[in-house]
Design an enzyme around this catalytic site. Sequence first.
Site, PDB file in Angstrom:
ATOM      1  CB  THR A 239      31.988  10.069 -32.757  1.00 43.91           C
ATOM      2  OG1 THR A 239      31.934  11.176 -31.782  1.00 43.91           O
ATOM      3  CG2 THR A 239      33.281  10.065 -33.583  1.00 43.91           C
ATOM      4  CE  LYS A 241      32.182  15.278 -29.293  1.00 43.06           C
ATOM      5  NZ  LYS A 241      32.415  14.884 -30.778  1.00 43.06           N
ATOM      6  CB  THR A 242      25.536  16.945 -30.346  1.00 44.55           C
ATOM      7  OG1 THR A 242      26.699  17.837 -30.283  1.00 44.55           O
ATOM      8  CG2 THR A 242      24.488  17.748 -30.421  1.00 44.55           C
ATOM      9  CD  GLU A 459      46.148   6.592 -58.937  1.00 45.20           C
ATOM     10  OE1 GLU A 459      46.042   5.593 -57.784  1.00 45.20           O
ATOM     11  OE2 GLU A 459      46.388   7.785 -58.671  1.00 45.20           O
ATOM     12  CG  HIS A 462      49.621   4.205 -55.417  1.00 47.16           C
ATOM     13  ND1 HIS A 462      50.327   4.220 -54.357  1.00 47.16           N
ATOM     14  CD2 HIS A 462      49.510   5.188 -55.959  1.00 47.16           C
ATOM     15  CE1 HIS A 462      50.870   5.697 -54.345  1.00 47.16           C
ATOM     16  NE2 HIS A 462      50.389   6.212 -55.335  1.00 47.16           N
TER      17      HIS A 462
END
Length: 663
Positions: A239, A241-242, A459, A462
């Site tokens: 996200t 932070k660093t 599929e 779905h």
Amino acid sequence: MDKKEDNNNRKKVSFNLNWLYTLLALFLVGWFFFMSGGLNNGAKQIKEAQFFEYARDGYVQKFTLNKDEEKVLVYLTSEALEKPEFKGLKQTPGFLGESPNMHFTVGDRTLFLQKFDQLPEETKAEVSMSIEENNPWVNVIVQILIWILLIGLLWTFIFRRMGAGGGGPGGQIFNIGKSKAKLYDQNEKVKVSFKDVAGLEGAKEEVEEIVEFLKNPEKFTRLGGKIPKGALLIGSPGTGKTLLAKAVAGEAEVPFFSLSGSDFVEMFVGVGASRVRDLFKKAKEKSPSIIFIDEIDAIGRARGKNAMMNSNDERENTLNQLLTEMDGFGTNTNVIVLAATNRADILDKALMRAGRFDRRIYVDLPELHERKQIFKVHTKDLKIKEELDLEFLAKQTPGFSGADIANICNEAALIAARKNKEYIDRQDFLDAVDRIIGGLEKRGKIIKSSEKKRIAYHEAGHATVSWLLEHASPLVKVTIVPRGRSLGAAWYLPEERQITTEEQLLDEMSALLGGRAAEEVMFGNYSTGAQNDLERAFKQSMAMVTIYGLSDKIGHVSYYDSSGQSDYSFNKPYSEQTAEKIDDEIKRIIDEQYQRCIKLLSDNKDKLTQLAEILLEKEVIFRDDLEKIFGKREFSNAQDPFEETKSEKVIYEEVAQEKKEEE
């Protein structure tokens, strides 16, 4: 200035002392063997009769008789060494002088000397004789000195290696308790600024204020306030932070110490606490300064939770020292500690209290407008054919982190390069999204026609259920081309919401069960292809019953422990009778939604068949195909993710048309 930066960026060639140690060791080993009998290395062994024969022929210059070892060392004349008979015996002078060319052992020294006296006088005059006497103390002292040098060299080399993990100049063993933090100051600046951090507006404001504290502290302290001692960045992986910490390092204009939580941990007892002390000592010497500890959960884990560890745990000692340095006697308030973690629930309460980490900055996943800004940052250096619709790409990537978006932009560039394109277009970005979500396409995978038909109906089931239910996520694309480990995939665009109602959860669960229900409606049996769907439906129903309190039978009760304390408990927070009720409720919810899917698909069996046939024919269907079969969604609050943007099908068809024109 440019010249200075160029010199700094130039790769520095550092002298490695290990090579010097290796050469010195080889020299000492060779010298040792040379001294301990290596004088005869290369000398030819002959017999006593041959010696006298060579002496009569005038080939011998001198010989040396060892008094103690009955050994004779023979040195030939330079003329003899030129002859083919003695080829290979010519030797260069060694470190200890000239080495012999031949040697032999005599059985009786007295008899040997008598034979030598019987040689003609002319021969004896040309051959010089010497008798040597060994001095044992010289050899012992030399060998002892050599062994001391070898052991000392080995000791130095081993402890330099051990000390390399301890940090400090040269990585010596005595520096193992030194901090391994990387210092960024006026000599080595970080080029990341707050302009490079897109989105994260709330978190960015918080860290910008921390920088302002250090640049202009009087502004905040003139009214009696105190500068915060620490800020903890909390958020999911990727996200930013660093990245925020890097921006602080680039903007703060004060010394910035950066390291990871694992840098404190070492195999030696007490090293972690020593490194914490050394880190804060350096930071105080350069105050005002900032310390950034990434992944602080490596040392900040709650103490006393693991019964298997004793009270002298090294991580606990490190944490105790960190707590003391952050808010203890003699703490310097001009040092601000930044830390980052994605596991704040396991951190020690003493670490999280006010006075240590005064601020908790939550870095959440980016929302729609923030994802658009992140795309703008990561696409500015890409070669793009025309202006990208960043709004469309942002809507295609709900729940993606900043790192995921950066990966999409990079994958789009790689996909375009793989196709030998000069520029990156919209389809490359869509292909990158598909690849990251579903995996690489495997069009060469051989699938039986019967299996392909079942996959298509699965599929299509779905897609049908999600289209007919109000709160199910709207469809983006369905494909039966194998991707990654799946044989088919469906892409949906979930609505971005902060809370979820019970009706929304049930509709989403029904959409998950639509594939299994379609198989029963069309084939009357099941396959193993719904394993992932069933797993997700079970987890969702279990959360509804045990976490969110959405079961009337269980009641308004949540058994979830957000503090993480239950991870260390061996007992469940409910009885066996309650566990049986929970199992019954989970099964009831899943069965009800499954029967709901069966009814929906049975009522729309003809449309389900039509959709599956189109999917078998084209292998890929889009939202527009469902609108042709089912009509527009009737729900007034249904989300339209493609409003005022081109749908993916239009883009897909445009790219296909361009390929046809090129061919």
